[in-house]
Design a protein around this motif. Structure first.
Motif, PDB file in Angstrom:
ATOM      1  N   CYS A 134      -1.602  27.382  45.930  1.00 39.21           N
ATOM      2  CA  CYS A 134      -2.197  26.053  46.099  1.00 39.21           C
ATOM      3  C   CYS A 134      -2.722  25.516  44.770  1.00 39.21           C
ATOM      4  CB  CYS A 134      -3.328  26.101  47.126  1.00 39.21           C
ATOM      5  SG  CYS A 134      -2.773  26.238  48.843  1.00 39.21           S
ATOM      6  N   ALA A 135      -3.310  26.392  43.942  1.00 35.64           N
ATOM      7  CA  ALA A 135      -3.848  25.955  42.653  1.00 35.64           C
ATOM      8  C   ALA A 135      -2.749  25.452  41.731  1.00 35.64           C
ATOM      9  CB  ALA A 135      -4.619  27.097  41.995  1.00 35.64           C
ATOM     10  N   PHE A 136      -1.605  26.144  41.706  1.00 36.02           N
ATOM     11  CA  PHE A 136      -0.474  25.673  40.903  1.00 36.02           C
ATOM     12  C   PHE A 136       0.036  24.328  41.422  1.00 36.02           C
ATOM     13  CE2 PHE A 136       0.199  30.302  39.803  1.00 36.02           C
ATOM     14  CZ  PHE A 136       0.049  30.151  38.430  1.00 36.02           C
ATOM     15  N   LEU A 137       0.207  24.214  42.735  1.00 42.46           N
ATOM     16  CA  LEU A 137       0.673  22.946  43.318  1.00 42.46           C
ATOM     17  C   LEU A 137      -0.318  21.817  43.054  1.00 42.46           C
ATOM     18  CD1 LEU A 137       2.069  24.173  46.760  1.00 42.46           C
ATOM     19  CD2 LEU A 137       3.367  22.975  44.977  1.00 42.46           C
ATOM     20  N   GLU A 138      -1.597  22.116  43.225  1.00 42.19           N
ATOM     21  CA  GLU A 138      -2.637  21.122  43.008  1.00 42.19           C
ATOM     22  C   GLU A 138      -2.571  20.577  41.585  1.00 42.19           C
ATOM     23  OE1 GLU A 138      -7.486  20.999  43.655  1.00 42.19           O
ATOM     24  OE2 GLU A 138      -6.539  22.859  42.979  1.00 42.19           O
ATOM     25  N   GLU A 139      -2.467  21.457  40.606  1.00 41.96           N
ATOM     26  CA  GLU A 139      -2.442  21.027  39.208  1.00 41.96           C
ATOM     27  C   GLU A 139      -1.198  20.189  38.921  1.00 41.96           C
ATOM     28  OE1 GLU A 139      -4.047  20.491  35.588  1.00 41.96           O
ATOM     29  OE2 GLU A 139      -5.006  21.813  37.049  1.00 41.96           O
ATOM     30  N   ILE A 140      -0.057  20.619  39.430  1.00 42.94           N
ATOM     31  CA  ILE A 140       1.188  19.870  39.201  1.00 42.94           C
ATOM     32  C   ILE A 140       1.095  18.470  39.796  1.00 42.94           C
ATOM     33  CG2 ILE A 140       3.648  19.735  39.807  1.00 42.94           C
ATOM     34  CD1 ILE A 140       3.659  22.852  39.712  1.00 42.94           C
ATOM     35  N   LEU A 141       0.662  18.379  41.042  1.00 44.60           N
ATOM     36  CA  LEU A 141       0.652  17.093  41.744  1.00 44.60           C
ATOM     37  C   LEU A 141      -0.399  16.143  41.169  1.00 44.60           C
ATOM     38  CD1 LEU A 141       1.124  18.465  45.368  1.00 44.60           C
ATOM     39  CD2 LEU A 141       2.799  17.141  44.037  1.00 44.60           C
ATOM     40  N   ILE A 142      -1.542  16.675  40.774  1.00 41.61           N
ATOM     41  CA  ILE A 142      -2.567  15.821  40.156  1.00 41.61           C
ATOM     42  C   ILE A 142      -2.073  15.295  38.817  1.00 41.61           C
ATOM     43  CG2 ILE A 142      -4.856  15.828  39.079  1.00 41.61           C
ATOM     44  CD1 ILE A 142      -5.790  17.672  41.323  1.00 41.61           C
ATOM     45  N   GLN A 143      -1.463  16.174  38.011  1.00 43.10           N
ATOM     46  CA  GLN A 143      -0.943  15.710  36.724  1.00 43.10           C
ATOM     47  C   GLN A 143       0.168  14.679  36.901  1.00 43.10           C
ATOM     48  OE1 GLN A 143      -0.203  18.203  33.417  1.00 43.10           O
ATOM     49  NE2 GLN A 143      -1.874  19.641  33.839  1.00 43.10           N
ATOM     50  N   ALA A 144       0.842  14.721  38.045  1.00 47.16           N
ATOM     51  CA  ALA A 144       1.891  13.741  38.333  1.00 47.16           C
ATOM     52  C   ALA A 144       1.317  12.419  38.842  1.00 47.16           C
ATOM     53  CB  ALA A 144       2.869  14.311  39.360  1.00 47.16           C
ATOM     54  N   GLY A 145      -0.017  12.359  38.992  1.00 45.06           N
ATOM     55  CA  GLY A 145      -0.664  11.102  39.354  1.00 45.06           C
ATOM     56  C   GLY A 145      -0.965  10.919  40.824  1.00 45.06           C
ATOM     57  N   TYR A 146      -0.826  11.975  41.626  1.00 47.03           N
ATOM     58  CA  TYR A 146      -1.063  11.869  43.062  1.00 47.03           C
ATOM     59  C   TYR A 146      -2.514  12.216  43.411  1.00 47.03           C
ATOM     60  CZ  TYR A 146       4.032  11.757  43.463  1.00 47.03           C
ATOM     61  OH  TYR A 146       5.352  11.418  43.340  1.00 47.03           O
ATOM     62  N   LYS A 147      -2.950  11.711  44.554  1.00 45.25           N
ATOM     63  CA  LYS A 147      -4.251  12.096  45.105  1.00 45.25           C
ATOM     64  C   LYS A 147      -4.025  13.306  45.997  1.00 45.25           C
ATOM     65  CE  LYS A 147      -8.346  10.287  47.506  1.00 45.25           C
ATOM     66  NZ  LYS A 147      -8.975   9.109  48.155  1.00 45.25           N
ATOM     67  N   VAL A 148      -4.679  14.419  45.668  1.00 46.76           N
ATOM     68  CA  VAL A 148      -4.372  15.707  46.302  1.00 46.76           C
ATOM     69  C   VAL A 148      -5.623  16.311  46.925  1.00 46.76           C
ATOM     70  CG1 VAL A 148      -3.394  18.003  45.944  1.00 46.76           C
ATOM     71  CG2 VAL A 148      -2.588  16.078  44.557  1.00 46.76           C
ATOM     72  N   GLY A 149      -5.550  16.615  48.214  1.00 40.60           N
ATOM     73  CA  GLY A 149      -6.626  17.301  48.913  1.00 40.60           C
ATOM     74  C   GLY A 149      -6.248  18.742  49.175  1.00 40.60           C
ATOM     75  N   VAL A 150      -7.200  19.651  48.998  1.00 43.88           N
ATOM     76  CA  VAL A 150      -6.966  21.085  49.233  1.00 43.88           C
ATOM     77  C   VAL A 150      -8.055  21.621  50.144  1.00 43.88           C
ATOM     78  CG1 VAL A 150      -6.663  23.368  48.198  1.00 43.88           C
ATOM     79  CG2 VAL A 150      -5.960  21.318  46.923  1.00 43.88           C
ATOM     80  N   TYR A 151      -7.621  22.253  51.239  1.00 49.73           N
ATOM     81  CA  TYR A 151      -8.555  22.953  52.131  1.00 49.73           C
ATOM     82  C   TYR A 151      -8.296  24.444  51.995  1.00 49.73           C
ATOM     83  CZ  TYR A 151     -10.515  24.898  56.432  1.00 49.73           C
ATOM     84  OH  TYR A 151     -11.202  25.676  57.335  1.00 49.73           O
ATOM     85  N   SER A 152      -9.325  25.216  51.653  1.00 53.18           N
ATOM     86  CA  SER A 152      -9.156  26.653  51.455  1.00 53.18           C
ATOM     87  C   SER A 152     -10.354  27.402  52.012  1.00 53.18           C
ATOM     88  CB  SER A 152      -9.003  26.967  49.957  1.00 53.18           C
ATOM     89  OG  SER A 152     -10.185  26.625  49.260  1.00 53.18           O
ATOM     90  N   SER A 153     -10.209  28.706  52.125  1.00 54.28           N
ATOM     91  CA  SER A 153     -11.309  29.552  52.599  1.00 54.28           C
ATOM     92  C   SER A 153     -11.063  30.984  52.134  1.00 54.28           C
ATOM     93  CB  SER A 153     -11.401  29.508  54.128  1.00 54.28           C
ATOM     94  OG  SER A 153     -10.232  30.059  54.710  1.00 54.28           O
ATOM     95  N   PRO A 154     -12.119  31.799  52.085  1.00 49.97           N
ATOM     96  CA  PRO A 154     -13.513  31.395  52.240  1.00 49.97           C
ATOM     97  C   PRO A 154     -14.028  30.817  50.935  1.00 49.97           C
ATOM     98  CG  PRO A 154     -13.415  33.746  51.840  1.00 49.97           C
ATOM     99  CD  PRO A 154     -11.981  33.257  51.882  1.00 49.97           C
ATOM    100  N   HIS A 155     -15.264  30.331  50.929  1.00 48.63           N
ATOM    101  CA  HIS A 155     -15.856  29.873  49.684  1.00 48.63           C
ATOM    102  C   HIS A 155     -16.510  31.063  48.976  1.00 48.63           C
ATOM    103  CE1 HIS A 155     -19.091  29.530  52.718  1.00 48.63           C
ATOM    104  NE2 HIS A 155     -19.918  29.836  51.728  1.00 48.63           N
TER     105      HIS A 155
END
Length: 420
Positions: free
Chosen positions: A59-80
């Motif tokens: 998820c962290a790799f996908l999040e970084e790629i998609l944010i750098q591509a200019g998208y608004k990205v939400g991530v839900y993960s667990s546990p904290h």
């Protein structure tokens, strides 16, 4: 007279007491409330990520790629690790506590007499916030298994399985075929599926075939080739000179396969930069301290994740240096198996108890270490993480490495102690 609004801590305390069991798999209860809350279908592209290990880093790799591509990205993960609000981030920003309280109020007004477990309630709350935030992409990290996990109430566009190992035996079964079937429960008919597991169980493959999923397998449809100073990826296209990272490259490879399945045409320079910059707390996280001894934190808690950690520690080890480990684990994990695969990378163990439900005592850890031990690592037991860390600092020098691992709780305890 109107009652005062609950604080987030008050809500979480309430949720912990609401349902008779901490974990109760199944989609019947949550499905009813999710339908009323309108969080089953999203306008965003939803990517559900299951797996024994590697969900968070994928998820962290996908999040970084998609944010750098200019998208608004939400991530839900667990546990904290330290704060509840870590469980939901949008473009890497945690949502304010008030947002979570408002979502809980809405769920409470809708659920009627439907009893929800803590994780179900939390999942619904985060889904409600994600719905309101109108993201372009939503990454949902499965909590436990897949088929009956609360996140599986959402209709996803792409499903991912990162790895399959033996864990959570009480809920998922004690062999890879049973576990593979549970993970495959997140697949959707005729939709893309990315399998990052290099040895996919037959049960997973059969389920994908039964529902006509568009499945792509690591080692067959895409693969990573690691060189001395870089690595390359091949799928429908090839990408060379990707940067090596401390996080597992197999998970980066899986993330690139997801990007390909989404049919996103992104510049190679963006992908290269994003993979090099992706980070996640508690995954070989280097912490700053007043000492010159390098200290890392890792949530590795089963043989599969510990095996990867062992290989990374061998790379990080300095010439002539020692590796000092501070270890706390949950008692329902494969403790003997975890020690067995990482013993060769550790010179000194410092065992601590975890002050939480299912936390193993230092004596329990010692027993399992002794059952696994065929190497002369030195072992000491301590009452607190502070005692263990102070002992390590009295022995370690600048050529040594400290690794704190074994559980999210262990990482959290260290950060709380070191920052306090």
């Amino acid at each position: 007279m109107k009652m005062n609004k609950r604080s987030l801590n008050e809500w979480l305390s309430y949720l912990e007491k609401l349902h008779p069991t901490e974990i109760e798999l199944g989609l019947t209860r949550i499905g009813k409330v999710a339908n009323d809350l309108n969080v089953i279908h999203f306008d965003a592209k939803v990517i559900t990520v299951a797996g024994t290990n590697g969900k968070g880093t994928t998820c962290a790799f996908l999040e970084e790629i998609l944010i750098q591509a200019g998208y608004k990205v939400g991530v839900y993960s667990s546990p904290h690790i330290q704060r509840y609000t870590e469980r939901l981030r949008i473009n890497k920003q945690e949502m304010p506590e008030q947002f979570h309280c408002q979502a809980f109020e809405k769920i409470e007004s809708l659920r009627g007499d439907t009893s929800l477990s803590y994780f179900e309630y939390v999942t619904l709350g985060c889904l409600d916030i994600l719905k309101a935030e109108k993201c372009d992409f939503i990454l949902l990290e499965v909590g436990l298994g897949g088929r009956l996990d609360a996140t599986n109430v959402v209709e996803s566009d792409v499903s991912v399985v990162t790895t399959i190992g033996i864990d959570h035996i009480d809920w998922l079964g004690d062999d890879r075929e049973k576990i593979g079937f549970e993970k495959a429960g997140v697949f959707r008919a005729s939709k893309p599926v990315i399998c990052g597991e290099l040895d996919a169980p037959q049960s997973l493959q059969q389920h994908a075939e039964n529902i006509n999923a568009d499945i792509r397998y690591a080692g067959k449809d895409f693969q990573a080739t690691i060189g001395a100073n870089s690595w390359s990826w091949s799928g429908h296209k090839n990408i060379d000179n990707l940067p090596l990272t401390l996080m597992p490259l197999q998970n980066a490879s899986t993330a690139l396969a997801v990007i390909e399945a989404l049919e996103l045409e992104l510049p190679v320079t963006l992908l290269t930069n994003a993979i090099g910059h992706a980070q996640l707390a508690g995954r070989l996280q280097k912490v700053s301290s007043e000492t010159q001894v390098d200290t890392y934190l890792d949530v590795a808690h089963n043989p599969q994740s510990a095996e990867y950690l062992a290989t990374q520690l061998q790379h990080l080890r300095k010439p002539g240096g020692k590796v000092f480990a501070i270890v706390g684990m949950l008692e329902d994990k494969d403790l003997t198996g975890t020690f067995a695969v990482i013993n060769s990378a550790i010179d000194y163990y410092h065992l601590i108890p975890l002050e939480c439900y299912r936390g193993a005592s230092q004596q329990t850890l010692l027993k399992h270490y002794q059952a696994s031990n065929d190497l002369p690592a030195k072992v000491d037991c301590f009452e607190t993480i502070a005692d263990a860390y102070n002992r390590v600092l009295s022995k370690a020098n600048n050529d040594d490495i400290i690794i704190v691992f074994g559980s999210f709780y262990t990482v959290s305890a260290f950060l709380t102690f070191s920052q306090g």
